[in-house]
Design a protein around this motif. Sequence first.
Motif, short mmCIF file in Angstrom:
data_model
loop_
_atom_site.label_atom_id
_atom_site.label_comp_id
_atom_site.label_asym_id
_atom_site.label_seq_id
_atom_site.Cartn_x
_atom_site.Cartn_y
_atom_site.Cartn_z
N GLY A 194 0.67 -1.17 -0.06
CA GLY A 194 -0.19 -0.12 -0.04
C GLY A 194 0.72 0.99 0.09
O GLY A 194 0.39 2.32 -0.68
N ILE A 195 2.24 1.26 0.69
CA ILE A 195 3.09 2.34 0.78
C ILE A 195 3.31 2.53 -0.72
O ILE A 195 3.54 3.65 -0.92
CB ILE A 195 3.94 1.95 1.86
CG1 ILE A 195 3.44 2.25 3.22
CG2 ILE A 195 5.11 3.16 1.85
CD1 ILE A 195 4.29 1.73 4.26
N ARG A 244 2.20 11.19 -10.54
CA ARG A 244 0.93 12.25 -10.46
C ARG A 244 -0.43 11.73 -10.87
O ARG A 244 -0.90 12.79 -11.76
CB ARG A 244 1.60 13.44 -11.29
CG ARG A 244 2.96 13.98 -11.10
CD ARG A 244 3.33 15.46 -11.52
NE ARG A 244 4.72 15.72 -11.01
CZ ARG A 244 5.17 16.75 -11.12
NH1 ARG A 244 4.51 17.79 -11.21
NH2 ARG A 244 6.43 17.16 -10.39
N PHE A 253 2.01 8.96 -6.34
CA PHE A 253 2.48 10.40 -6.32
C PHE A 253 3.39 10.88 -7.50
O PHE A 253 3.57 11.78 -7.93
CB PHE A 253 2.84 10.78 -4.92
CG PHE A 253 1.70 11.33 -4.05
CD1 PHE A 253 1.53 12.59 -3.93
CD2 PHE A 253 1.00 10.20 -2.93
CE1 PHE A 253 0.52 13.04 -3.16
CE2 PHE A 253 0.40 10.82 -2.14
CZ PHE A 253 -0.02 12.06 -2.33
N ALA A 254 4.45 9.76 -7.68
CA ALA A 254 5.46 9.98 -8.54
C ALA A 254 4.97 10.20 -9.85
O ALA A 254 5.37 11.06 -10.71
CB ALA A 254 6.58 8.80 -8.51
N ASN A 270 -4.23 11.44 -9.71
CA ASN A 270 -5.07 12.19 -8.58
C ASN A 270 -4.62 11.84 -7.29
O ASN A 270 -5.29 10.62 -6.98
CB ASN A 270 -6.55 12.35 -9.03
CG ASN A 270 -7.34 12.95 -7.97
OD1 ASN A 270 -7.36 12.76 -7.14
ND2 ASN A 270 -8.12 14.16 -8.38
N PRO A 271 -3.99 12.62 -6.44
CA PRO A 271 -3.74 12.02 -5.14
C PRO A 271 -4.88 11.49 -4.42
O PRO A 271 -4.75 10.72 -3.21
CB PRO A 271 -3.16 13.36 -4.49
CG PRO A 271 -2.56 14.14 -5.51
CD PRO A 271 -3.65 14.07 -6.76
N LEU A 272 -6.11 12.10 -4.35
CA LEU A 272 -7.41 11.51 -3.57
C LEU A 272 -7.47 9.99 -4.19
O LEU A 272 -7.58 9.09 -3.23
CB LEU A 272 -8.61 12.22 -3.73
CG LEU A 272 -8.88 13.51 -3.25
CD1 LEU A 272 -10.25 14.22 -3.62
CD2 LEU A 272 -8.46 13.62 -1.63
N LEU A 273 -7.31 9.89 -5.36
CA LEU A 273 -7.76 8.42 -5.94
C LEU A 273 -6.51 7.46 -5.24
O LEU A 273 -6.73 6.22 -4.89
CB LEU A 273 -7.62 8.57 -7.45
CG LEU A 273 -8.50 7.58 -8.24
CD1 LEU A 273 -9.79 7.50 -7.83
CD2 LEU A 273 -8.12 7.81 -9.72
N VAL A 326 -4.66 7.75 -2.79
CA VAL A 326 -4.72 7.37 -1.27
C VAL A 326 -5.87 6.50 -0.88
O VAL A 326 -5.81 5.75 -0.21
CB VAL A 326 -4.70 8.89 -0.60
CG1 VAL A 326 -5.48 8.68 1.01
CG2 VAL A 326 -3.68 9.84 -0.50
N ALA A 327 -7.14 6.86 -1.61
CA ALA A 327 -8.15 5.97 -1.37
C ALA A 327 -7.88 4.57 -1.79
O ALA A 327 -8.14 3.54 -1.16
CB ALA A 327 -9.37 6.57 -2.03
N SER A 362 -4.70 3.13 -2.06
CA SER A 362 -4.05 2.50 -1.16
C SER A 362 -4.53 2.24 0.35
O SER A 362 -4.25 1.08 0.73
CB SER A 362 -2.81 3.64 -0.82
OG SER A 362 -2.05 3.24 0.30
N ALA A 363 -5.49 3.02 0.72
CA ALA A 363 -6.20 2.49 1.90
C ALA A 363 -6.85 1.28 1.93
O ALA A 363 -6.72 0.23 2.57
CB ALA A 363 -7.19 3.71 2.44
N VAL A 408 1.32 4.51 -2.79
CA VAL A 408 1.31 5.79 -2.58
C VAL A 408 2.44 6.49 -3.29
O VAL A 408 2.23 7.40 -4.09
CB VAL A 408 1.20 6.27 -0.97
CG1 VAL A 408 1.38 7.42 -1.00
CG2 VAL A 408 0.16 5.61 -0.59
#
Lengths: 223, 317
Positions: free
Chosen positions: A8-9, A19, A16-17, A21-24, A26-27, A29-30, A12
């Motif tokens: 999961g990490i 680029r 992010f690398a 959408n960060p919300l997508l 994060v969700a 990954s959770a 993330v």
Amino acid sequence: MNYWPLAGIALVVVGFALRFNPLLVVALSALVTGVLGGLDPLAVIEALGKAFNDNRYISVTWIVLPVIGLLERHGLQERARTLIAKVESATMGRLLVLYLVFRQITAALGMKDIGGHPQTVRPLVAPMAEAAAERSHADLTTRERERVRAMAAATDNVGLFFGEDIFFAIASILLIQGVFETHGYALTPLQLSVWAIPTAICAFAIHGSRLLAFDRKLGSVRR
Amino acid sequence: MITLEWLYILTGIAFAAWSVLSLRDRSNGKRWGNAAFWGLLAGSFFFGSYLSDLANGVLVLALVAIAGTGQIGRSDPPTTSPAMRVALAGKLGNRLFVPALVIPVTAVAGTLLYTWTPLGESGLIEPRRETLVLLGVGVLFALVLAMVWLRPPLLAPLEEGRRLMDSISWAAILPQMLAALGGVFALAGVGEIVGDLASRVIPEGSLFLSVLVYCLGMVAFTVIMGNAFAAFPVMASAIGIPVLIVQFGGNVPVIGAIGMLAGFCGTLITPMAANFNIVPAVLLDLRDQYGVIRAQAGTALALLVCNVALIYLLAFR
């Protein structure tokens, strides 16, 4: 030990690398982390919902936007620029160093909400820094302008982070105290907060000299 | 008693207004997405405490679906032109700063009064939430002051707020989402795994390298989680206490306080600390979403070296 939840990490980091959408990111990954950690998918959604709901206080600060927007409509940023442009000795470097001191001292006294990006950096500090930079270095390129703004935001962060721990009634100090207590070491918050002072001094020296060096570098390109 | 719940209702009202105004804004091609996103957030603030965890979770997934599929647009509500702003700034002068300063001053002076005078015993405000509640009070003061003084159109504060909110867009809830991710990570046992890995790489018997691994571990875990708070319990119980304190007899407060501050160096260089690093980049209209991180990296790395040296020099005298 089951190392799979670490995927999961990785998700993330990759997300992010690339680029996305960060919300997508994060969700996703959770969900992945929870399932790999052995939880039922529905339980993961429940955990996500509960944690999101418990952390609503983080998003409460957006209620300052109507006031800031209203003042911007009436020329707040322009006024901040004019004010700084008038002060002969105000260079960008000195101005941001002054803000750094102000932010560190107020945070050390427990006033961490006095600054912040929506409340002070966007309406006041960034336009003031830009005006000061323009005064001493004439027009800025887009790149330089962005760098000045980024430095203004960075100064707020550094001042807050390395001032707040001197204040003994702050969450991070209480957390350190709590962790040591569970391991059998009883400490008072004051015992811990005094040891935040050496780092605070280093932070001021390092970031302050970087600000002044940045100012000189902008100047050297022109003259 | 004024609780956080009151503040949530106030925030919910603002988001609900932005939702309705978005819906009426035909100039924004993505108005449905904007209206749905801010509307769902309003719902979260109004009813979050009464919904089941699953319902809140579904709400989160809906927010993510709207943002992740690019349904949010940037609106452009009518506002003053740059030339008008220069003229207004000249006319209104430095008094323009007063309403902006009312907010932090109310929060700070209010907190001090509440904490250090008998006012605190009145039990008027929810404990430990004084500053946040007073920030809300400050916003209301400033709003009334600005409305009475400047006499703008009645909807102006909400429209101007919407202009800023739409420019921040989905990034507005990223910090809250990352906090939620932290909650899930904790539940899945990520902390224990990282602690286990960290304790394995410790070199036997070397004090300096142990201090280094402790500090680098704080940074690495903070970069991953976006928050030194998540890293500290893990690194303290993996290395700080068993190795630095028990094995080498280090000074406990030094290792605790400066270890946490080493973690803060990690906060400066990670996009996961969204409210400090990504949101301001958006807020300041930077084209590079990592611009703030780039500006901070030099300070963070130099300060990390200082923290390692400080622990090594101060904790083992």
